[in-house]
Design an enzyme around this catalytic site. Structure first.
Site, PDB file in Angstrom:
ATOM      1  N   GLY B  50     -15.628 -46.321  -5.143  1.00  0.00           N
ATOM      2  CA  GLY B  50     -14.685 -46.580  -4.068  1.00  0.00           C
ATOM      3  C   GLY B  50     -15.503 -47.150  -2.941  1.00  0.00           C
ATOM      4  CB  CYS B  51     -14.475 -48.757   0.131  1.00  0.00           C
ATOM      5  SG  CYS B  51     -15.124 -49.817   1.379  1.00  0.00           S
TER       6      CYS B  51
END
Lengths: 406, 139
Positions: B50-51
């Site tokens: 994920g970011c």
């Protein structure tokens, strides 16, 4: 002028709401600021009374809207003290302004073997466009380091300059560290060697009084939405001599003087860089935001925000295990931190549930976050409508996070 | 237990709390009860980025059922990962593929499964279903 915080807050209706049964505290101002009623009303007034496509129309509404649009350009010129309204180009935002310069400057001036200098503390918007154009042109992107306290390493920056350097692109204020870079000094140093300097002012204009003539920068880019104006509007300031030389970035209506089957000639500045119907409502909102800031006074805003920052630093420093990123002596009003080894995503999620909006992650500055070797930070960025009491509540929230993740 | 039964159990557990912070305390506890993933699977090959936070996911197929192990670098993400693993691990590929995981919404954690949340969980659910589909095709 002293700050009447309650009357200022009354101008921002969004701030009076309750979330998760707690009063909203908005500390994500470096991402976007809230909008005062004056800005909101300027936009609705435009659509209620003045909406029309501008320039060249001969009818009443078109003339009225065009006048208001160009009046706004004048007010923005005055706000940043540019020499001429020709030097104020309306864009979608700082990102588009930066992309415009990188693309047009690169197209005209970069060739294989040339060098562009930027810094490790840049937002992706002042990093990736240069990376792209350098790769395209066979030029090299050189990156200036920072010192451990988050200040720019000026010695390193200057050591990167060579006879191949074509431009220096640098942020005015770091969106992660808050560092205010000594851009005037850098510009003067670069100019002595004939190198132009672009300043990314996305985090600058809302906190400090910006005078592009005094700075002597060649380009200055900023967004409306980070200075209490609407989204989707921004400004590129460029010295006339550069803007005259740069090729157009986009083409279409408005930016042309004469089009025929063989060739097209371009419109004069600033219209050469404003292809298509502009964001008129955005410009009306931005104008109202500039007027609002002028009324409060940039120096007063800076002084008040500085007092918030000082309080926050002092208060958070008293909580053990706090790790700060960016402790430069010259700093805008934001704190980037980690609480021990607690993941910023965990901290941000809990702080949110306590009604406080902070930002977590890499803040679109991955090279900088990688430089620190961390997964990201928690960033609380303050505006003039924030209060000491709100900072106290954030300190309580941080303590709560510590207890939960102990 | 079926997916639906485990989901209901989780929803009941959360219903006992009113305050969000208490719900998150429970999520943290769930993270602690997540069975550890074999360190050899905590590599880039098994990462779902994920970011903001990372998730590692491994799947095995035994006797017609899919068994998941997982981990995350963020503790809240790990808590939700733990719930997803407890709901889907040990189920058949068909059951996994058709699970709508509405319990996340019922608990009020829907935001965590939004692709914009950038914590890797939305991609993790997709990956779990993908594993189930592949195992089914191979069997």
């Amino acid at each position: 002028m002293s700050f009447d915080i309650q009357s200022v807050r009354a101008d921002f209706p969004i701030l009076s709401q309750t979330i998760y049964k707690r009063p909203l505290i908005y500390f994500d101002n470096a991402a976007t600021t809230q909008k005062p009623l004056q800005v909101i009303h300027a936009i609705s007034k435009y659509y209620e009374e003045d909406n029309c496509n501008i320039h060249r129309g001969v009818h009443y509404l078109s003339v009225k809207a065009t006048e208001a649009f160009e009046e706004a350009r004048k007010e923005i010129r005055e706000f940043i003290n540019a020499t001429s309204t020709h030097e104020v180009i309306f864009t979608k935002g700082a990102s588009e302004s930066l992309n415009l310069v990188a693309a047009s400057f690169g197209k005209k001036f970069l060739k294989p073997g040339d060098e562009v200098i930027t810094t490790i503390m840049e937002h992706h918007s002042n990093f990736v466009p240069w990376q792209i154009i350098c790769a395209e042109k066979g030029a090299t992107l050189k990156i200036a380091n920072i010192l451990p306290n988050g200040e720019l390493d000026l010695e390193h920056l200057y050591s990167l300059i060579s006879e191949h350097t074509k431009i220096i692109a640098i942020t005015h204020v770091s969106n992660v560290l808050g560092t205010i870079n000594p851009v005037k000094e850098i510009i003067s140093y670069a100019h002595r060697q004939g190198i132009p300097v672009l300043v990314d002012g996305a985090q600058g204009v809302s906190h400090i009084s910006v005078d592009v003539t005094d700075l002597d920068c060649d380009f200055y880019c900023f967004s409306g939405h980070k200075m209490y104006g609407p989204m989707g509007i921004g400004v590129l300031y460029g010295k006339e001599k550069w803007l005259e030389e740069l090729p157009p970035y986009q083409s279409g209506g408005e930016m042309v003087k004469d089009v025929n089957i063989e060739r097209t000639t371009y419109n004069e500045l600033p219209f050469k860089f404003e292809a298509g119907t502009p964001n008129v409502e955005g410009v009306m909102g931005l104008r109202a935001a500039v007027q609002y800031l002028k009324n409060l006074g940039m120096d007063e805003i800076h002084a008040y925000e500085d007092s918030l920052l000082k309080h926050a630093v002092e208060r958070f420093s008293s909580i053990c295990d706090m790790r700060f990123f960016g402790t430069a002596p010259s700093k805008a009003s934001l704190v980037s931190f980690l609480i021990g080894d607690i993941h910023p995503f965990d901290a941000g999620t809990i702080i949110d549930k306590m009604g406080i909006a902070v930002r977590t992650g890499h803040h679109c500055a991955q090279p900088l976050i990688d430089h620190f070797g961390i997964p990201g930070t928690v960033r609380a960025s303050f505006a003039f409508y924030n209060t000491i009491e709100e900072i106290e509540k954030l300190a309580d929230a941080v303590s709560r996070v510590k207890t939960m993740f102990r | 237990m079926t997916i639906h039964e485990i989901e209901n159990q989780l929803v009941d557990e959360f219903a006992a709390f009113d305050d969000w912070l208490d719900k998150y305390d429970l999520i943290l506890d769930m993270g602690k009860s997540l069975p550890p993933i074999d360190p050899k699977y905590k590599t880039d090959q098994f990462i779902i980025s994920g970011c903001q936070s990372k998730v590692w996911l491994h799947a095995e197929y035994r006797e017609g059922k899919v068994f998941f192990t997982a981990d995350s670098d963020a503790i809240i993400t790990k808590g939700i990962v733990s719930m997803l693993v407890s709901v889907l691990s040990g189920q058949t590929p068909d059951a996994i593929q058709f699970a709508d995981l509405s319990f996340i919404d019922q608990i009020g954690l829907k935001e965590h499964l939004s692709p914009t949340r950038s914590n890797g969980l939305a991609s993790m659910v997709k990956q779990m279903k993908l594993y189930a589909m592949v195992f089914k095709m191979k069997s």
